[in-house]
Design a protein around this motif. Sequence first.
Motif, PDB file in Angstrom:
ATOM      1  N   GLY A 180      30.393  51.446  64.801  1.00 57.39           N
ATOM      2  CA  GLY A 180      29.038  51.915  64.542  1.00 57.39           C
ATOM      3  C   GLY A 180      28.820  52.414  63.147  1.00 57.39           C
ATOM      4  O   GLY A 180      27.758  52.949  62.848  1.00 57.39           O
ATOM      5  N   GLY A 181      29.816  52.275  62.270  1.00 53.22           N
ATOM      6  CA  GLY A 181      29.650  52.699  60.890  1.00 53.22           C
ATOM      7  C   GLY A 181      28.835  51.682  60.112  1.00 53.22           C
ATOM      8  O   GLY A 181      28.716  50.530  60.514  1.00 53.22           O
ATOM      9  N   ILE A 182      28.243  52.134  58.990  1.00 51.73           N
ATOM     10  CA  ILE A 182      27.511  51.207  58.133  1.00 51.73           C
ATOM     11  C   ILE A 182      28.224  51.112  56.803  1.00 51.73           C
ATOM     12  O   ILE A 182      29.094  51.917  56.486  1.00 51.73           O
ATOM     13  N   ALA A 183      27.838  50.091  56.013  1.00 49.11           N
ATOM     14  CA  ALA A 183      28.476  49.873  54.716  1.00 49.11           C
ATOM     15  C   ALA A 183      28.259  51.089  53.826  1.00 49.11           C
ATOM     16  O   ALA A 183      27.202  51.723  53.886  1.00 49.11           O
ATOM     17  N   PRO A 184      29.268  51.472  53.012  1.00 45.94           N
ATOM     18  CA  PRO A 184      29.194  52.736  52.272  1.00 45.94           C
ATOM     19  C   PRO A 184      28.232  52.705  51.093  1.00 45.94           C
ATOM     20  O   PRO A 184      28.641  52.770  49.944  1.00 45.94           O
ATOM     21  N   ILE A 185      26.936  52.608  51.374  1.00 53.55           N
ATOM     22  CA  ILE A 185      25.919  52.667  50.319  1.00 53.55           C
ATOM     23  C   ILE A 185      24.862  53.678  50.734  1.00 53.55           C
ATOM     24  O   ILE A 185      24.247  53.551  51.800  1.00 53.55           O
ATOM     25  N   VAL A 186      24.685  54.709  49.917  1.00 54.29           N
ATOM     26  CA  VAL A 186      23.811  55.810  50.288  1.00 54.29           C
ATOM     27  C   VAL A 186      22.349  55.375  50.185  1.00 54.29           C
ATOM     28  O   VAL A 186      21.943  54.750  49.213  1.00 54.29           O
ATOM     29  N   SER A 187      21.571  55.718  51.219  1.00 52.22           N
ATOM     30  CA  SER A 187      20.131  55.465  51.166  1.00 52.22           C
ATOM     31  C   SER A 187      19.447  56.618  51.869  1.00 52.22           C
ATOM     32  O   SER A 187      19.941  57.133  52.869  1.00 52.22           O
TER      33      SER A 187
ATOM     34  N   LYS B  45      16.703  56.559  53.466  1.00 52.06           N
ATOM     35  CA  LYS B  45      15.937  56.183  54.654  1.00 52.06           C
ATOM     36  C   LYS B  45      16.731  56.391  55.942  1.00 52.06           C
ATOM     37  O   LYS B  45      16.146  56.587  57.009  1.00 52.06           O
ATOM     38  N   ILE B  46      18.049  56.350  55.851  1.00 51.95           N
ATOM     39  CA  ILE B  46      18.867  56.455  57.057  1.00 51.95           C
ATOM     40  C   ILE B  46      19.190  57.920  57.294  1.00 51.95           C
ATOM     41  O   ILE B  46      19.712  58.605  56.414  1.00 51.95           O
ATOM     42  N   VAL B  47      18.887  58.408  58.501  1.00 48.71           N
ATOM     43  CA  VAL B  47      19.169  59.811  58.787  1.00 48.71           C
ATOM     44  C   VAL B  47      20.516  59.911  59.490  1.00 48.71           C
ATOM     45  O   VAL B  47      20.801  59.180  60.436  1.00 48.71           O
TER      46      VAL B  47
END
Lengths: 112, 142, 175
Positions: free
Chosen positions: A50-57, A59-61
């Motif tokens: 369930g992890g996402i690629a390590p790029i900060v945004s 919009k994602i809480v």
Amino acid sequence: MIVYILCFILFLVGLYGLITRRNLIKIVISLSIMEFSIFILLVLIGYIDGGIAPIVSEKIVNPTYVDPLPQAMVLTAIVIGLATTAMLMAIAIRLYRKYGTFDIREIKNLKG
Amino acid sequence: MSLIVKKVAQLITGFVFLYGIYIIVHGHLTPGGGFAGGAILAGAYILQILAFGRDPLHLKKKETGSSVSESVAIFLVLMMAVAGFFIGAKVFFNNYLPTGKIGELVSAGAIPLYNVLIGIEVAAALLTIFLALIIYKEEIEE
Amino acid sequence: MELTLSILLGFMIIGAIFALHAKDLLSAVIAAGIVGYSLVICFLLLKAPDLAIVQIVVETITLIIMVAVVLDSTRQELSVKIDRQQIINISLAVIFMLVLVFFFIQAINTLNPFGEHSLRMASAYVGETASKTGSANLVTGVLFDFRGYDTLGEATILFTAAIGVLTILRIKGKK
């Protein structure tokens, strides 16, 4: 757990080729296969469900990132792998020009 | 190579080169960075050389340029790292420039500069290796 | 997820075994390309887009270099007879493999199960990279700020390899 074991089998295939083959090109191929198995093992260890690629945004809480450290290490290792492969290939083609064969046992016999 | 290959290579190379520059410059915002972009830049050059035959004299000039730019790029990386000693917190590889706002093109302090320099270094090194192989082949055939 | 990765890894193992047993060196090189390009898909599935971009370009360049070398020299694989040296080599390989399997079993017991990695060491990196360096891409932030020495070492190795290739492949001296 099965993916770790499959990675290890890939590593063993590369090791077997490295020790038993006599052709220089095949030895280089075995080395790069061993490299690939190590890359995939390191990235597998850093994966989180369930992890996402390590790029900060913004919009994602409250995100969960996969581990960026193995990825940074493997990134340098890939480019180093290319450099070593190119260097081994240069040595192989130079040996072929001198001795006329890729057989390491022949080259050993011809020395001196 | 035939005319079709040459024409297609001519059309594509510019876009590949531009994509490589985009990957390098946006390295701190999107996936990519110096390593990926540098390899793509080297790929653009290699495509050009593979498509348009090889003239040894011309290639030797190119090889001199690529090895010089490689050396200059790695020297500048080292100098930028050493500059961290004299500016700010007296640490090697110190990020001494202001970091700015996350997500903008001009942000992240010295990281974009490192990205550009490493990109040039990787592209020049890969191109040098490839050119050395091609020139070797030409010299045998003579 | 684990099933997809297992299928891809099985595919890679088949490609690797074929690469070691091919009679033609050109097909051996291309079979090694199977392994490299499957690796790209694995990286994409594992949420590592940086690695996927680098690997697909690097694999292409490696393949170009290898094919150039093979076409320039010979495509014939050596005819290998089973003799005493070969038997010694194979038994040595099996012994090495058994030793490695023993250590692998010890190591895998301490690893977390797949997908449940604990961010013990990386929690500092994940939490502070964005605020300390201002880089949105955490991998680039780690690579050029916290782990700058690694990048410098990598650049040095690449420089050395290029110089080495130039030295090995030079036939005529430069005037």
